[in-house]
Design an enzyme around this catalytic site. Structure first.
Site, PDB file in Angstrom:
ATOM      1  N   GLU A 102      31.386   0.165  18.829  1.00 48.83           N
ATOM      2  CA  GLU A 102      30.350  -0.279  17.805  1.00 48.83           C
ATOM      3  C   GLU A 102      30.437   0.381  16.575  1.00 48.83           C
ATOM      4  O   GLU A 102      30.104   0.184  15.409  1.00 48.83           O
ATOM      5  CB  GLU A 102      28.933  -0.316  18.245  1.00 48.83           C
ATOM      6  CG  GLU A 102      28.598  -1.254  19.399  1.00 48.83           C
ATOM      7  CD  GLU A 102      28.742  -2.766  18.907  1.00 48.83           C
ATOM      8  OE1 GLU A 102      28.458  -3.164  17.571  1.00 48.83           O
ATOM      9  OE2 GLU A 102      29.315  -3.453  19.677  1.00 48.83           O
ATOM     10  N   SER A 475      -9.552 -25.000  67.463  1.00 56.26           N
ATOM     11  CA  SER A 475     -10.347 -24.156  68.379  1.00 56.26           C
ATOM     12  C   SER A 475     -10.545 -22.725  68.015  1.00 56.26           C
ATOM     13  O   SER A 475     -11.229 -21.847  68.603  1.00 56.26           O
ATOM     14  CB  SER A 475      -9.606 -24.065  69.740  1.00 56.26           C
ATOM     15  OG  SER A 475      -9.973 -25.458  70.493  1.00 56.26           O
TER      16      SER A 475
END
Length: 604
Positions: A102, A475
């Site tokens: 860069e 149950s």
């Protein structure tokens, strides 16, 4: 022709000196005008520029991390997935790669690089389009753009960028500027900063990156949407090699190192459809955090959220629910394959790709496969693997194996075995279940939720069956009738009659005759026997004796929040409750009668 007189020569010389004087004065005036114009431009643009000191107050959007009870990261919340790291955590190989690619003169210029600009302009002219080669912005200029400016391609933006870069260079060291840069860059998939990119692509800290991995990350920066290895692996490798070439040119690495790195194949972190092992639990965490702290704080504030989830237990819970639901689904029989590439998609079988075709594969894993051949022994393609089917696995379908599939069918399979070198597999037949399931595990002593499964696939259904679905508990509700009876003085040896009984509801005047599951009656039974055998009739008789309102109140005290009408049938599970309420209520029995409030977060 007459000869010049001695008087004409000095006159000519005087005119020449006068002309030179005017030229010099004109040049000086022009330079002064240009200088004044530039100074005016700088002053004009400078008035609109932010103060460089604002960098000190800059708060980048940081990932909120969610941890399990052992410190493992189980989820992340972020608009920008960013983990800020200091300069010391960035290895030399990564710093050098950025500088080489860069901004080759980064360590020497003062914010903007005239040599670099000239080189970029020359490359653009050579390419036939000014600016085609790029590269005119230094790292410092890119930092100024990312922090304060936009990406618009205008002269004014470039002027502002250069002014800001010069100011940044005067206020910060090169190391600090490079740190800003590495933490601000976008790397695709919502990732910002080199640490987030390193974790996402390679599942490692930045400091552990190898040369080729660092080069790949740096190569993503110009256009992460196009160069992501998960989007375009070939372009990603090309960019990696460009970075390696630049590092070699700038003498950061030797030619031999560059060549070795170029020959390393692409090795990425294995990513499935979702990296979140507990999506339903995490969504509960997110809702709590958003209500208490607000969405902005969650997605931008970098919170550290410590939860009660136990990752190993959660993985076992996921597997248990998946197996149970698939076993149930098989008992319902084989369903014809719903999707076919040739019939339903405008692509060929060779072009088909599935989201879960990400190696490495493992035995026992459920994967999507496409049928490529059906003659006698069907052949299946799963990524680069060619697979056959274990004939024994087709028994549950009650259909001859050759008749199960057509060419182009897309179905689920379980990997029985595989040979990665030969790219072959043996599969077991599976199908996507239509049923759903849920599981919740609570530590009774603390109330901490250790595992939560709200469904088979969060991406397909975000409805949490562990916390949102109100179901009749059946149950399982009998325990509340037993608890209420114990409070009334009943004991394990108390006798209750198990004989046919008929009640008339005083509200609707309808008869209610409970039955046992086995349609048999045992006469007088102890309360212990009632519990052991889950006898319906004596449970209803017990509720009638102590009063259904007491049973309803007892269930409410144990955490059931829904309406529980005082009917005899509630004992057999007629009322509704969530799985969270039921598991939390039962935890009180295991904790000496003390129910701890369910807990998902221990610290933020």
């Amino acid at each position: 022709m007459k000869n010049e007189t001695p008087v004409e020569a000095p006159a000519k010389a005087a005119r020449g000196r006068k002309l030179l004087k005017f030229v010099i004065i004109g040049v000086l005036f022009a330079l002064a005008a240009v200088g004044g114009t530039l100074t005016g431009l700088v002053l004009a643009y400078q008035r609109d520029l932010p103060m460089i000191q604002e960098i000190e107050n800059y708060q980048p959007s940081i990932i909120t991390e969610v941890f399990g009870d052992d410190g493992e990261v189980i989820a992340e919340f972020a608009v920008e997935k960013r983990v800020v790291i200091p300069y010391e955590d960035m290895p030399d190989v990564l710093r050098n790669a950025f500088v080489a690619k860069e901004d080759q003169r980064f360590w020497n210029h003062h914010g903007f690089d005239p040599i670099g600009i000239g080189r970029a302009v020359w490359k653009g002219i050579w390419a036939g389009r000014l600016g085609a080669a790029g590269g005119a912005s230094t790292i410092t200029q890119q930092v100024s753009r990312m922090l304060f400016l936009t990406r618009e391609l205008t002269i004014s933006r470039k002027i502002k960028e250069a002014i800001l870069a010069f100011k940044i260079e005067r206020a910060y060291t090169k190391e600090e500027i490079l740190t800003f840069y590495c933490n601000l860059l976008h790397f695709g998939h919502g990732l910002y900063g080199v640490q987030a990119a390193s974790e996402y692509y390679f599942d490692k800290d930045t400091r552990d990156l190898t040369l080729e991995e660092a080069a790949l990350i740096v190569g993503l920066a110009p256009s992460p949407g196009n160069y992501s290895p998960f989007v375009n692996a070939e372009a990603s490798l090309e960019q990696r090699d460009v970075v390696l070439h630049r590092m070699e040119e700038e003498d950061y690495i030797a030619a031999e190192e560059a060549e070795l790195a170029r020959n390393v194949p692409l090795q990425l972190r294995r990513r499935g459809p979702s990296g979140n092992i507990a999506p339903y639990f995490v969504e509960e965490v997110r809702q709590y955090l958003e209500e208490k702290y607000g969405a902005t704080r969650i997605y931008h504030g970098g919170l550290r959220v410590y939860t009660t989830l136990n990752a190993p237990m959660q993985r076992h819970a996921n597997g248990a629910v998946d197996r149970a639901v698939r076993d149930l689904d098989k008992r319902q029989g084989w369903r014809p394959v719903a999707q076919n590439v040739l019939r339903d998609m405008e692509i060929s079988i060779q072009e088909y790709q599935s989201d879960d075709w990400l190696e490495p594969y493992a035995a026992g894993q459920i994967v999507t496969g496409v049928v490529i051949e059906t003659e006698r022994d069907p052949k299946i393609r799963i990524g680069r693997f060619t697979a056959s089917i274990d004939p024994e696995s087709a028994t549950w379908t009650q259909t001859p194996l050759p008749q199960l599939f057509a060419v182009g069918d897309v179905s689920q399979f379980e990997i029985a075995s595989l040979d990665s070198a030969a790219a072959t597999m043996v599969l077991k037949i599976e199908q996507e279940p239509v049923a759903e399931g849920a599981l919740l595990a609570i530590e009774a002593r603390t109330g901490q939720i250790k595992a939560m499964v709200g469904g088979l696939d969060f991406e397909k259904s975000k409805f949490n069956r562990a916390t949102q679905a109100r179901r009749q508990p059946g149950s399982a509700f009998k325990a509340f009738a037993i608890g209420a009876a114990v409070e009334e003085g009943y004991t394990a040896t108390s006798l209750i009659l198990d004989e046919p009984v008929r009640y008339v509801d005083p509200h609707i005047e309808e008869a209610y005759e409970p039955k046992n599951y086995d349609r048999k009656f045992e006469g007088w039974v102890t309360m212990r026997r009632l519990i052991e055998a889950s006898r319906n009739v004596p449970a209803v008789r017990l509720t009638q004796q102590i009063g259904p309102q007491k049973v309803a109140d007892y269930a409410t005290r144990l955490g059931l929040s829904g309406p529980i009408p005082p009917y005899l049938s509630i004992t057999l599970g007629a009322a509704e409750a969530t799985l969270l309420e039921m598991v939390s209520a039962y935890s009180a029995f295991a904790n000496q009668g003390i129910r701890m409030q369910p807990l998902i977060i221990t610290k933020v």
